[in-house]
Scaffold this motif. Structure first.
Motif, PDB file in Angstrom:
ATOM      1  N   ILE A  93       0.836  -1.206   0.000  1.00 41.67           N
ATOM      2  CA  ILE A  93       0.000   0.000   0.000  1.00 41.67           C
ATOM      3  C   ILE A  93       0.869   1.254   0.000  1.00 41.67           C
ATOM      4  N   LEU A  94       1.911   1.263   0.803  1.00 43.41           N
ATOM      5  CA  LEU A  94       2.816   2.411   0.823  1.00 43.41           C
ATOM      6  C   LEU A  94       3.508   2.591  -0.522  1.00 43.41           C
ATOM      7  N   PHE A  95       3.869   1.484  -1.162  1.00 48.28           N
ATOM      8  CA  PHE A  95       4.484   1.558  -2.483  1.00 48.28           C
ATOM      9  C   PHE A  95       3.499   2.108  -3.513  1.00 48.28           C
ATOM     10  N   VAL A  96       2.246   1.675  -3.433  1.00 48.37           N
ATOM     11  CA  VAL A  96       1.216   2.193  -4.339  1.00 48.37           C
ATOM     12  C   VAL A  96       1.083   3.701  -4.152  1.00 48.37           C
ATOM     13  N   MET A  97       1.015   4.128  -2.907  1.00 50.95           N
ATOM     14  CA  MET A  97       0.787   5.540  -2.624  1.00 50.95           C
ATOM     15  C   MET A  97       1.995   6.418  -2.910  1.00 50.95           C
ATOM     16  N   PHE A  98       3.172   5.969  -2.516  1.00 51.52           N
ATOM     17  CA  PHE A  98       4.354   6.828  -2.556  1.00 51.52           C
ATOM     18  C   PHE A  98       5.467   6.323  -3.458  1.00 51.52           C
ATOM     19  N   GLY A  99       5.229   5.227  -4.163  1.00 52.15           N
ATOM     20  CA  GLY A  99       6.260   4.668  -5.033  1.00 52.15           C
ATOM     21  C   GLY A  99       6.657   5.591  -6.168  1.00 52.15           C
ATOM     22  N   GLY A 100       5.735   6.464  -6.561  1.00 52.12           N
ATOM     23  CA  GLY A 100       6.069   7.436  -7.598  1.00 52.12           C
ATOM     24  C   GLY A 100       7.232   8.319  -7.192  1.00 52.12           C
ATOM     25  N   LEU A 101       7.345   8.584  -5.900  1.00 54.87           N
ATOM     26  CA  LEU A 101       8.477   9.383  -5.419  1.00 54.87           C
ATOM     27  C   LEU A 101       9.790   8.629  -5.602  1.00 54.87           C
ATOM     28  N   LEU A 102       9.744   7.312  -5.470  1.00 52.11           N
ATOM     29  CA  LEU A 102      10.936   6.503  -5.748  1.00 52.11           C
ATOM     30  C   LEU A 102      11.264   6.522  -7.233  1.00 52.11           C
ATOM     31  N   VAL A 103      10.228   6.597  -8.053  1.00 54.11           N
ATOM     32  CA  VAL A 103      10.429   6.632  -9.504  1.00 54.11           C
ATOM     33  C   VAL A 103      11.143   7.916  -9.912  1.00 54.11           C
ATOM     34  N   LEU A 104      10.925   8.991  -9.171  1.00 54.22           N
ATOM     35  CA  LEU A 104      11.656  10.220  -9.472  1.00 54.22           C
ATOM     36  C   LEU A 104      13.168  10.000  -9.355  1.00 54.22           C
ATOM     37  N   ARG A 105      13.550   9.164  -8.428  1.00 57.77           N
ATOM     38  CA  ARG A 105      14.970   8.858  -8.223  1.00 57.77           C
ATOM     39  C   ARG A 105      15.457   7.739  -9.144  1.00 57.77           C
ATOM     40  N   TRP A 106      14.634   6.703  -9.290  1.00 53.63           N
ATOM     41  CA  TRP A 106      14.966   5.548 -10.120  1.00 53.63           C
ATOM     42  C   TRP A 106      13.855   5.329 -11.146  1.00 53.63           C
ATOM     43  N   PRO A 107      13.906   6.010 -12.284  1.00 57.32           N
ATOM     44  CA  PRO A 107      12.823   5.972 -13.268  1.00 57.32           C
ATOM     45  C   PRO A 107      12.446   4.575 -13.767  1.00 57.32           C
TER      46      PRO A 107
END
Length: 123
Positions: A18-32
């Protein structure tokens, strides 16, 4: 491993998802390249909220709890674990729709920022 420990592990995995669903996009900013994993997860999360489906991890956790002689719960993970923290009265259909919209809005915003940062369309 015994069933109660496995049930607890499912709860932790469910929360991490659930946390990945919600905030994983922020990780994508670092690791596209993580977008290939995050986009389907986010789509699943929005679909579950908007359709009222039960995530398959919930029945798995309940089965493990019953196997251990513990009491299973009704509803879904969000309703059982998360909503009491945020909305003590419980989960309503309207709240599920709002949560799904918030997840979608957050991730669209993050991916739009990533798109702009990478220079938009490459031609």
């Amino acid at each position: 491993m015994s069933a109660p420990w496995l049930a607890d592990a499912v709860v932790l995995a469910h929360l991490a998802f659930i946390l990945f669903v919600m905030f994983g996009g922020l990780l994508v900013l670092r690791w596209p390249r993580l977008a290939w994993l995050h986009l389907p997860a986010a789509a699943w999360g929005v679909a579950v909220e908007w359709t009222g489906w039960i995530c398959p991890l919930t029945p798995l956790e309940n089965a493990l709890r019953e196997r251990a002689g513990q009491q299973a719960y009704g509803g879904d993970f969000v309703q059982h674990y998360i909503m009491p923290l945020i909305y003590p009265d419980g989960l309503t259909r309207h709240t599920q729709l709002v949560l799904g919209a918030l997840v979608l809005l957050l991730n669209v915003t993050v991916y739009a920022a990533l798109w702009r940062r990478r220079g938009g369309r490459r031609g």
